[in-house]
Design an enzyme around this catalytic site. Sequence first.
Site, PDB file in Angstrom:
ATOM      1  N   GLY A  61       0.885  -0.761  -0.315  1.00  0.00           N
ATOM      2  CA  GLY A  61      -0.195   0.156   0.355  1.00  0.00           C
ATOM      3  C   GLY A  61       0.599   1.354   0.083  1.00  0.00           C
ATOM      4  CB  CYS A  62       0.372   4.155   1.859  1.00  0.00           C
ATOM      5  SG  CYS A  62       1.459   5.960   2.321  1.00  0.00           S
TER       6      CYS A  62
END
Length: 223
Positions: A43-44
Amino acid sequence: MTRTVHLDFLKPALLFALIALATLLRAAPAPAAGTETLTVAGGCFWCVESDFESVSGVIGAVSGYTGGKTSNPTYDQVTKGGTGHYEAVQITFDPARVSRETLLNMFFRSVDPTDVGGQFCDRGSSYRTAIFVSNAGEKAIAEKAKSNAQNALGQRIVTPILQQGAFYPAEAYHQDYYKGTKLVLTRFGPKRQASAYKAYRKACGRDARVKQLWGSDAPFAGS
């Protein structure tokens, strides 16, 4: 006349040299002797970088893009989709201090590996989880860590184990974002990068979801 011709000759040569220098600066640095690298997508990349730079034995982590078909992609290109790249982090570590297996076990317990459509509030293909390997030995370690995580969680893990390709470091402003001091405008108002990162992480629900999945086995939730 001789001087003019000489300068005209230098102009294209200088241009090519500058292009080559820019390419080198954007390329991922080679790991130091005695160290290894592990590339994961969770993800991020701000969050993954922040998590793993806190681990003893990790020398550093670089946010970037990998797994796609576009050379030297930009953040906008990757997040809009179509390049095939993941937001990823390349972790450099000392295997005498922390093992690849330990890092992978921590990785699985720091994400939602059951989510096929992204991570937490970040949706889309660039935010999916993945592990990238360079050889059969690394693949075997990753498969073992995945199997152990799936058994521990009791749910199907969708995180793929993929062949490592080119890794492109992200733009400079993404590196170490979680501890930056630059003032940025966010939906929470003007904040220093470090504060903006903490607000984003909480609002995105990353730690809440990881705690829900992994409980006390979550190594970074709440950090």
